[in-house]
Design a protein around this motif. Structure first.
Motif, PDB file in Angstrom:
ATOM      1  N   LEU A 124      39.716  48.083  49.827  1.00  0.00           N
ATOM      2  CA  LEU A 124      40.297  49.030  50.786  1.00  0.00           C
ATOM      3  C   LEU A 124      41.782  48.790  51.018  1.00  0.00           C
ATOM      4  CD1 LEU A 124      37.428  49.084  53.478  1.00  0.00           C
ATOM      5  CD2 LEU A 124      37.608  50.396  51.352  1.00  0.00           C
ATOM      6  N   HIS A 125      42.502  48.418  49.971  1.00  0.00           N
ATOM      7  CA  HIS A 125      43.940  48.187  50.113  1.00  0.00           C
ATOM      8  C   HIS A 125      44.704  49.475  50.369  1.00  0.00           C
ATOM      9  CE1 HIS A 125      43.570  44.043  49.339  1.00  0.00           C
ATOM     10  NE2 HIS A 125      43.491  44.081  48.026  1.00  0.00           N
ATOM     11  N   TYR A 126      44.229  50.577  49.811  1.00  0.00           N
ATOM     12  CA  TYR A 126      44.995  51.827  49.857  1.00  0.00           C
ATOM     13  C   TYR A 126      44.312  52.948  50.633  1.00  0.00           C
ATOM     14  CZ  TYR A 126      47.260  49.349  46.032  1.00  0.00           C
ATOM     15  OH  TYR A 126      47.901  48.399  45.276  1.00  0.00           O
ATOM     16  N   LEU A 186      37.164  52.439  43.325  1.00  0.00           N
ATOM     17  CA  LEU A 186      36.114  52.798  44.271  1.00  0.00           C
ATOM     18  C   LEU A 186      36.563  52.499  45.695  1.00  0.00           C
ATOM     19  CD1 LEU A 186      33.030  51.353  42.360  1.00  0.00           C
ATOM     20  CD2 LEU A 186      33.383  53.787  42.904  1.00  0.00           C
ATOM     21  N   VAL A 187      36.207  53.385  46.638  1.00  0.00           N
ATOM     22  CA  VAL A 187      36.571  53.166  48.034  1.00  0.00           C
ATOM     23  C   VAL A 187      35.330  53.140  48.934  1.00  0.00           C
ATOM     24  CG1 VAL A 187      37.889  54.012  50.018  1.00  0.00           C
ATOM     25  CG2 VAL A 187      38.830  54.243  47.709  1.00  0.00           C
ATOM     26  N   HIS A 194      32.544  39.575  46.936  1.00  0.00           N
ATOM     27  CA  HIS A 194      33.890  39.710  46.386  1.00  0.00           C
ATOM     28  C   HIS A 194      34.502  41.032  46.818  1.00  0.00           C
ATOM     29  CE1 HIS A 194      32.731  36.465  43.553  1.00  0.00           C
ATOM     30  NE2 HIS A 194      31.582  37.127  43.457  1.00  0.00           N
ATOM     31  N   LEU A 195      35.755  40.984  47.269  1.00  0.00           N
ATOM     32  CA  LEU A 195      36.530  42.195  47.533  1.00  0.00           C
ATOM     33  C   LEU A 195      37.275  42.550  46.258  1.00  0.00           C
ATOM     34  CD1 LEU A 195      38.035  41.301  51.041  1.00  0.00           C
ATOM     35  CD2 LEU A 195      35.965  42.596  50.536  1.00  0.00           C
ATOM     36  N   PHE A 244      28.543  48.902  48.659  1.00  0.00           N
ATOM     37  CA  PHE A 244      28.325  47.575  48.087  1.00  0.00           C
ATOM     38  C   PHE A 244      27.521  47.727  46.808  1.00  0.00           C
ATOM     39  CE2 PHE A 244      29.071  46.647  52.511  1.00  0.00           C
ATOM     40  CZ  PHE A 244      29.617  45.369  52.563  1.00  0.00           C
ATOM     41  N   TRP A 245      27.748  46.826  45.860  1.00  0.00           N
ATOM     42  CA  TRP A 245      26.888  46.753  44.683  1.00  0.00           C
ATOM     43  C   TRP A 245      26.718  45.298  44.284  1.00  0.00           C
ATOM     44  CZ3 TRP A 245      31.830  48.556  44.754  1.00  0.00           C
ATOM     45  CH2 TRP A 245      32.766  47.968  43.902  1.00  0.00           C
ATOM     46  N   ARG A 246      25.595  45.013  43.622  1.00  0.00           N
ATOM     47  CA  ARG A 246      25.248  43.631  43.268  1.00  0.00           C
ATOM     48  C   ARG A 246      24.957  43.524  41.787  1.00  0.00           C
ATOM     49  NH1 ARG A 246      20.672  41.055  42.242  1.00  0.00           N
ATOM     50  NH2 ARG A 246      19.379  42.837  42.883  1.00  0.00           N
TER      51      ARG A 246
END
Length: 275
Positions: free
Chosen positions: A198-200, A177-178, A224-225, A186-188
């Motif tokens: 968002l590393h890529y 997911l981006v 959390h990322l 965001f999700w909880r």
């Protein structure tokens, strides 16, 4: 209204590298009561991105004065977009000889439907189109063809279906997911809040940064990322999206999934409204 390099203008030279190669960056903000909201964060982002893109020589004082002048044109809410390009150059890719960056400031009407979205929530859909891996991930650079194609897909999808959706959720080439086409995701689940790393691919939005900072101040929540695929949304209790203009918007549906709990989104909205 538009300004180019501090002067009223609606044109740039055809040799400008922003037009030729998308060689530059931008930020989009909200003008309210005659001033740019979160101005420091917007300029810090522009400066940081220009540094990473090796765009030197921006007249930051003139740009700040232009932005202040633009915002002072009205006390009503407006959208202000600030674009910086490397300036004029030759036919090839080499930036050699580019001595003077171009700055562009434009004013636009504020999207009033964002207030409806904040109050009532929106519907999203997933897409098979993926974002390519890029060393520029996180930056708000001018190369936005992927988002253009995604918006086109959304428009076509809504023309062909009676069940319209407001935006698309997109993954990267690895299935992670981006974001949506124009916002962060965001999700909880319980007290754990997740957002893509968002590393890529993707844009590290200013409201994303602000929400992550706010979550550190709200007792009980942990942010959390992560690098996870869309299947994790099956277990989510709450989903919301963010950007500078829409702020925090709750999500009611993603494809066949429904979310009726907007507890955290409402709490974040209240905190933002109190600022």
């Amino acid at each position: 209204m538009q300004w180019v390099n501090g002067q009223p203008s609606a044109t740039v030279p055809i040799t400008d590298r922003g037009l030729q190669f998308g060689d530059g960056c931008f930020t989009t903000g909200q003008s309210a009561q005659g001033v740019l909201q979160q101005a420091d964060a917007h300029f810090e982002r522009l400066m940081s991105t220009c540094q990473k893109l090796a765009i030197d020589g921006v007249d930051w004082l003139r740009l700040q004065q232009t932005v202040a002048h633009a915002c002072a044109q009205s006390n009503q809410e407006q959208v202000i977009k600030i674009v910086i390009t490397r300036g004029q150059g030759g036919r090839g890719y080499s930036p050699a000889g580019c001595q003077q960056p171009t700055d562009i400031v434009t004013l636009h009407a504020f999207p009033q439907h964002y207030y409806q979205w904040q109050q009532h929530g929106i519907s999203l859909a997933t897409t098979e189109r993926q974002l390519g891996a890029s060393p520029l991930a996180g930056l708000k650079h001018l190369n936005r063809l992927e988002q253009v194609l995604l918006k086109r897909e959304l428009d076509q999808r809504n023309k062909l279906s009676s069940a319209t959706v407001d935006d698309l959720v997109v993954c990267d080439l690895f299935g992670n997911l981006v974001e949506t086409t124009a916002s962060n995701l965001f999700w909880r689940q319980g007290a754990d809040v997740y957002t893509p790393a968002l590393h890529y691919a993707g844009v590290d939005g200013l409201m994303r940064q602000r929400v992550m900072a706010m979550l550190e101040e709200i007792p009980g929540y942990r942010c959390h990322l992560v690098q996870q695929g869309p299947d994790v949304l099956d277990q989510a209790e709450e989903v919301f999206i963010t950007n500078t203009l829409m702020k925090v918007v709750p999500v009611n549906h993603i494809d066949h999934l429904s979310y009726s709990d907007h507890t955290l989104a409402s709490a974040l909205q209240q905190r933002l409204n109190a600022c």
